[in-house]
Design an enzyme around this catalytic site. Structure first.
Site, PDB file in Angstrom:
ATOM      1  N   ASN A   1      81.951   2.941  35.242  1.00 41.73           N
ATOM      2  CA  ASN A   1      83.394   1.960  35.821  1.00 41.73           C
ATOM      3  C   ASN A   1      83.938   3.564  35.973  1.00 41.73           C
ATOM      4  O   ASN A   1      84.418   3.829  35.489  1.00 41.73           O
ATOM      5  CB  ASN A   1      83.245   1.680  33.704  1.00 41.73           C
TER       6      ASN A   1
ATOM      7  N   LYS B   1      86.451   3.248  37.206  1.00 38.44           N
ATOM      8  CA  LYS B   1      87.412   3.129  37.190  1.00 38.44           C
ATOM      9  C   LYS B   1      88.901   3.165  38.440  1.00 38.44           C
ATOM     10  O   LYS B   1      87.892   2.987  39.943  1.00 38.44           O
ATOM     11  CB  LYS B   1      88.877   3.337  36.385  1.00 38.44           C
TER      12      LYS B   1
ATOM     13  N   HIS C   1      87.454  -5.426  29.892  1.00 36.04           N
ATOM     14  CA  HIS C   1      86.751  -3.834  29.938  1.00 36.04           C
ATOM     15  C   HIS C   1      88.811  -3.846  28.263  1.00 36.04           C
ATOM     16  O   HIS C   1      89.862  -4.888  28.734  1.00 36.04           O
ATOM     17  CB  HIS C   1      87.738  -3.423  30.981  1.00 36.04           C
TER      18      HIS C   1
ATOM     19  N   GLU D   1      90.736  -1.654  28.678  1.00 32.40           N
ATOM     20  CA  GLU D   1      91.767  -1.807  29.407  1.00 32.40           C
ATOM     21  C   GLU D   1      92.713  -3.062  30.515  1.00 32.40           C
ATOM     22  O   GLU D   1      94.182  -2.496  29.973  1.00 32.40           O
ATOM     23  CB  GLU D   1      91.683  -0.189  31.081  1.00 32.40           C
TER      24      GLU D   1
ATOM     25  N   GLU E   1      82.278  -1.326  22.639  1.00 35.27           N
ATOM     26  CA  GLU E   1      82.427   0.299  23.254  1.00 35.27           C
ATOM     27  C   GLU E   1      84.047   0.007  22.237  1.00 35.27           C
ATOM     28  O   GLU E   1      85.366  -0.289  22.460  1.00 35.27           O
ATOM     29  CB  GLU E   1      83.746  -0.401  25.266  1.00 35.27           C
TER      30      GLU E   1
ATOM     31  N   GLY F   1      87.439   7.526  26.912  1.00 37.00           N
ATOM     32  CA  GLY F   1      88.617   8.585  27.597  1.00 37.00           C
ATOM     33  C   GLY F   1      88.864   9.651  26.535  1.00 37.00           C
ATOM     34  O   GLY F   1      89.891  10.366  26.884  1.00 37.00           O
TER      35      GLY F   1
ATOM     36  N   SER G   1      82.926   7.869  26.007  1.00 40.09           N
ATOM     37  CA  SER G   1      82.947   8.633  25.899  1.00 40.09           C
ATOM     38  C   SER G   1      81.777   9.793  26.161  1.00 40.09           C
ATOM     39  O   SER G   1      81.645  10.286  25.368  1.00 40.09           O
ATOM     40  CB  SER G   1      83.450   9.318  25.254  1.00 40.09           C
TER      41      SER G   1
HETATM   42  C1  PEP Z   1      84.901   3.032  30.097  1.00 46.23           C
HETATM   43  O1  PEP Z   1      86.241   2.497  30.691  1.00 46.23           O
HETATM   44  O2  PEP Z   1      84.644   1.810  29.897  1.00 46.23           O
HETATM   45  C2  PEP Z   1      83.876   4.062  29.446  1.00 46.23           C
HETATM   46  C3  PEP Z   1      83.502   4.096  28.549  1.00 46.23           C
HETATM   47  O3  PEP Z   1      85.641   5.299  29.210  1.00 46.23           O
HETATM   48  P1  PEP Z   1      84.759   6.794  29.343  1.00 46.23           P
HETATM   49  O4  PEP Z   1      83.489   6.783  29.416  1.00 46.23           O
HETATM   50  O5  PEP Z   1      85.619   7.558  30.120  1.00 46.23           O
HETATM   51  O6  PEP Z   1      85.583   6.782  27.568  1.00 46.23           O
END
Ligand code: PEP
Length: 243
Positions: free
Chosen positions: A10, A12, A89, A91, A161, A167, A203
């Site tokens: 992803n 983003k 997601h 976000e 998630e 992040g 992460s």
């Molecule tokens: C995500 O936004 O789906 C995600 C897993 O981000 P990150 O790997 O940066 O934590």
């Protein structure tokens, strides 16, 4: 492919046109297979279509085609031969106020097309600390999936998630992830009558993937930040795909 793990990037809202051109040139040398899915900004998706790997959109409209400025319909996604759509997601839920009901509507629309769905669920830190993780996951999954006519169960993949892990560099322990994924699989099979693949996201990076990849019941990974670096993402893919 059935039992093979997926690695989904992803990306983003990252990378400019010159950066994405370089990125695509690099990944095209790698000959990745369909276990690898790139989800760049929608603008760049045409560069990723029709390759040895797969690609996905990061979000879709909660409405059908029509007068909705700035939105992208799942019908348009399907017509561009894009393979996957990320829905729900965190976000989108946090910054654009997407409720469980909006997520459900998007799942319903996506089920009408040939696009596979990556349905994101996860608890916030506050919910985790209040010991509400399972309650939140059950509500998110039930609202999104209950009563759907899912003729082809391979169309939906769940991504677990934890919001507090996205992040932040913080990752649950392997046994916490294993337990939560087992819970999600149980709930999904109670709701739908069959199992769906469940990915872990939050992460994941090139330094922790080998350890995470020891979790027995994870069907792949959703990688955010690290997927914007060809080098880091390649290391993650190598661990998961060549295991
Ligand atoms: C995500 O936004 O789906 C995600 C897993 O981000 P990150 O790997 O940066 O934590």
């Amino acid at each position: 492919m059935e039992n093979k793990k997926l690695v989904v990037g992803n990306m983003k809202m990252n990378l400019t046109a010159s950066e994405i051109n370089k990125y695509v040139k690099e990944i095209d040398k790698k000959n990745y297979n369909e276990q690898v899915v790139f989800c760049p900004s929608s603008l760049y998706l045409p560069y990723f279509v029709g390759k040895s790997y797969k690609c996905g959109i990061q979000n879709i409209a909660a409405t059908d085609l029509g007068a909705y400025t700035g939105e992208i319909s799942i019908k348009q996604v399907a017509s561009m031969k894009i393979d996957y759509a990320i829905i729900g997601h965190s976000e989108r839920r946090a910054y654009y106020h997407e409720t469980d009901e909006v997520v459900r509507r998007k799942v319903e629309l996506a089920l009408q097309e040939k696009v596979k769905i990556i349905l994101c669920v996860g608890e916030t830190l506050e919910e985790r600390e209040a010991l509400k993780t399972y309650k939140v996951l059950k509500k998110q999954l039930t609202t999104a999936l209950k009563g759907l006519d899912i003729a082809n169960n391979k169309k939906i993949i769940v991504a677990y998630e934890p919001v507090w892990a996205i992040g932040t560099g913080k990752v649950p322990t392997n046994s916490e992830i294993e337990d939560t994924i087992a819970f999600i699989k149980d709930i999904v099979s109670a709701i739908c009558g069959f199992n769906l693949k469940v990915l872990y996201g939050g992460s994941v990076n090139d330094a922790n993937i080998a350890k995470l990849n020891e979790i027995p019941n994870v069907d792949g990974y959703l990688v955010g930040g690290a997927s914007n670096s060809v080098e880091k993402f390649n290391k993650i893919i190598e661990v998961v795909v060549n295991q």
